[in-house]
Motif scaffolding. Structure first.
Motif, short mmCIF file in Angstrom:
data_model
loop_
_atom_site.label_atom_id
_atom_site.label_comp_id
_atom_site.label_asym_id
_atom_site.label_seq_id
_atom_site.Cartn_x
_atom_site.Cartn_y
_atom_site.Cartn_z
N LEU A 173 -17.41 51.52 69.99
CA LEU A 173 -15.86 51.80 68.98
C LEU A 173 -15.67 53.49 68.46
N ASP A 174 -16.37 53.53 69.54
CA ASP A 174 -15.15 54.79 70.36
C ASP A 174 -13.61 54.48 70.67
N ILE B 18 -12.09 51.77 70.50
CA ILE B 18 -11.59 51.05 68.69
C ILE B 18 -10.93 52.22 68.39
N ALA B 19 -11.99 53.48 67.84
CA ALA B 19 -11.54 54.12 66.54
C ALA B 19 -10.00 55.70 67.67
N GLN C 95 -20.45 63.26 65.49
CA GLN C 95 -20.38 61.97 65.30
C GLN C 95 -19.99 62.06 63.75
N VAL C 96 -20.89 62.92 62.92
CA VAL C 96 -20.22 62.94 61.45
C VAL C 96 -18.93 63.54 61.08
N GLY D 171 -16.64 59.73 62.40
CA GLY D 171 -16.17 59.35 61.06
C GLY D 171 -15.45 60.09 60.13
N LEU E 248 -11.91 59.09 60.75
CA LEU E 248 -11.75 57.39 60.57
C LEU E 248 -11.32 57.52 59.76
N ALA E 249 -12.29 58.12 58.24
CA ALA E 249 -11.76 57.50 57.05
C ALA E 249 -11.14 58.20 56.57
N VAL F 189 -7.71 56.57 58.76
CA VAL F 189 -7.45 54.87 57.45
C VAL F 189 -7.02 55.18 55.82
N ILE F 190 -7.63 55.63 55.58
CA ILE F 190 -7.35 56.21 53.87
C ILE F 190 -5.87 56.99 53.66
N ARG G 260 -3.73 54.13 54.08
CA ARG G 260 -2.88 53.04 52.94
C ARG G 260 -2.32 54.04 52.53
#
Lengths: 318, 328
Positions: B255-256, B258-259, B304-305, B308, B311-312, B315-316, B319
């Protein structure tokens, strides 16, 4: 799909694969039970059955939500972290009593699901990335809120994990009830039909005037809520809130249960009972190998083979 | 929504801004973080600390190079974390037979894993997600089997092999050098060869690529083989660095990775992306972790927070800046 009946041998092969895909997981569970009944001492004892069902209950609850999400051609990688967040919330709010604590845990799951659902449905991020971000972030948040394992001393919560009603453990009853609810929703409700429609063909669903975004959003909220419930069940069993390791790899177990149960990763179909069977199969497999002194490593390799076989069987049907 | 038509020049500008952000966003944020970190913490901008960040990021970076190829081809590889641990255990185990075995054994096994996954994906058309999920379980199972269910830890017996992970020239650790060499080679492969073109073409549209004569199956097999090999190499190097094959590492590593790739601007839909961004993404994750460590009283899980959230946000941004193709 029984229209294709032209070439007989091809039909038989297709029919066999179709049957395997539909009922293979049931057959595998029955075969494992029979094998154990014959060769495993004490397998048929009531206590052992209880243990198996109690252990599989949280996985079943998470898998139900996952089945709905996968039905929309999505995926929810955040479920294990949401379980951890749920455990943290319980520990944080236990001072106000068991019910408020559980309510806050479920609320946290709903909010986490809503965030993921918003990313997927409104912003248009791919489900795997959106929920990956949540997997990483929420596990961290759970740890920040509750840096270490905390014992649960509340009688209501510990009773949930250890007591039975009518001889059935409460944890199992909760999983059973939720299974029936989801089964009803998928088979009888409008929402269930909409989920399948969105997963089958999103553009067609949009053109047909379905509120696609709202449906998607709701599916992730449901998944988050169910993961939070699973977190409550698991914590009540452990009699502790453990945000560090609770729910680790749960996303993989749930996806496995769903896929092995015959729900296609490409969406458009939800097999609720198959999903429950998929979770049971993996649980039984592990128990069988352990009871025959075969190590954990074999379970994982056997799981890998089963996943590949299940998806291969499903593939031929497309 | 009062405007019904967007002037073409505005649309073009937005498109350009989007592309710029997608390609260089990670690098820009990395630069900002480096400056802020240097100004805030005295112990941050030191040669030793940068060396630490580079070394600890190099393993992630090596795996992320392979993952970038996989994702550009429209696939995903969830097995890299397990292959990383498995290879570390194999390398430590093999080191008792000398340097060559310590390196060849993990590479052979990880290569086989990658090859098998590639063949299944390419020949059966099964989803990469599910095939490599099975690979994740299978490789973990194998690792547990050879390490006595995770209880046995093999120590690295070969000093020369240990040096591969621990040695350095000019304050640069060997793993960093390996990552740098691999990065240059991979960039050439992706941007300057027919193979690289094929990877982009398959990710852009598999059927169309097939009609144009791209050897789809062979290219896919090669991509997953490469990803497996690189994860194996990273695992072996890490074992050399730690002097042992630690069995509890690598959980969630995929996951790291891919991030890092996504933060670096590669789209998970395939067909678009670059290795420069991936490296920036890997370094960015390393710097975030380091900065959080610098703030002594912050919980380690805070990383981690932040990751995360990051990453969010990325991706936003992809878009909204129109960098991602609209699926609707």
């Amino acid at each position: 799909m029984t229209e294709a009946t032209t070439a007989r041998p091809a039909f038989e092969r297709a029919a066999l694969l179709a049957w395997l895909q539909r009922y293979g997981v049931y057959a595998a569970v029955v075969a494992l039970v029979l094998f154990n009944a014959a060769f495993t001492p004490n397998f048929l004892a009531v206590g052992n059955f209880r243990t198996q069902f109690v252990q599989v209950a949280p996985i079943v609850v998470v898998s139900l939500g996952m089945a709905l999400v996968i039905g929309t051609e999505g995926i929810d990688l955040s479920v294990g972290s949401v379980m951890a967040l749920s455990a943290s919330m319980i520990a944080l709010y236990l001072g106000y009593g068991a019910w408020p604590a559980m309510l806050m845990a479920i609320l946290a799951g709903a909010v986490a699901g809503a965030v993921g659902g918003t990313l997927v449905a409104v912003v248009g991020v791919q489900p795997i990335v959106a929920t990956l971000a949540l997997l990483v972030g929420i596990r961290g948040l759970a740890n920040v809120l509750l840096p270490q394992l905390k014992e649960i001393r509340n009688p209501t919560l510990t009773a949930l994990g250890s007591e039975s009603a009518l001889g059935v453990p409460l944890v199992v009853l909760v999983a059973l009830a939720l299974t029936l609810v989801v089964l009803f929703v998928v088979r009888k409700s409008t929402f269930g039909r909409q989920v399948v429609a969105v997963g089958g063909n999103r553009i067609a669903a949009e053109l047909a005037g379905l509120p696609v975004r709202r449906i998607l959003l709701l599916v992730y909220v449901v998944s988050g809520v169910l993961a939070a419930v699973a977190g409550i069940l698991a914590s009540s069993r452990l009699q502790a809130s453990d945000p560090t390791s609770l729910g680790l790899f749960m996303e993989l177990s749930a996806i496995t249960a769903v896929v092995v149960g015959g729900t296609s990763l490409t969406g458009g179909r939800v097999r609720v009972l198959g999903t429950v069977m998929g979770a049971l199969l993996m649980q039984l497999l592990q128990a069988t190998l352990i009871k025959h002194n075969l190590p954990q490593s074999w379970t994982q390799m056997a799981q890998a083979v089963i996943i590949l076989a299940a998806v291969y069987a499903a593939r031929e049907r497309r | 929504m009062t405007l019904t038509t967007v002037p073409p020049e505005t649309e073009a500008a937005r498109e350009r801004a989007g592309r710029l952000f997608r390609q260089h966003g990670a690098l820009i944020v990395l630069g900002v973080l480096l400056v802020v970190g240097s100004l805030t913490f005295d112990s941050f901008a030191t040669v030793a600390n940068f060396g630490n960040i580079a070394t600890s990021s190099s393993f992630l970076a090596i795996i992320a190079i392979g993952m970038t190829f996989v994702i550009i081809s429209g696939g995903i590889d969830l097995s890299v974390g397990s292959i990383f641990v498995l290879s570390g255990v194999l390398a430590a185990y093999g080191s008792q037979y000398g340097f060559l075995v310590a390196l060849a054994l993990p590479l052979a096994v990880s290569g086989l894993f990658g090859l098998a996954q590639g063949l299944i994906i390419a020949r059966t058309g099964m989803a990469p997600f599910i095939v490599t999920l099975a690979g994740l379980l299978g490789a973990r199972g194998l690792m547990l089997a050879i390490s006595d269910e995770g209880a046995a830890t093999y120590l690295v017996r070969d000093p020369l092999f240990a040096k591969l992970g621990q040695g350095s020239v000019l304050n640069t650790g060997y793993p960093v050098l390996v990552a740098a060499v691999l990065l240059v080679a991979a960039m050439v492969l992706l941007q300057r060869t027919g193979f690289g073109q094929n990877v982009y073409a398959i990710g852009g549209g598999e059927d169309a690529a097939g009609f144009m004569g791209v050897p789809v199956a062979r290219t896919k097999v090669a991509v997953y083989l490469m990803s497996g090999l690189l994860a194996g190499l990273a695992g072996a190097l890490n074992a050399a660095r730690l002097s042992s094959g630690v069995t509890i590492l690598g959980i969630g590593l995929e996951l790291d990775v891919i991030a890092a790739v996504v933060i670096g601007g590669t789209l998970l839909t395939g067909g678009s992306g670059a290795l420069g961004g991936t490296i920036a993404g890997a370094l960015l994750l390393g710097v975030i972790q380091n900065l959080i460590n610098q703030v002594g009283d912050l919980n380690a899980s805070f990383q981690q927070v932040v990751s995360g959230l990051f990453l969010a946000l990325v991706v936003i941004a992809h878009r909204f800046l129109g960098g991602a193709r609209r699926i609707e």
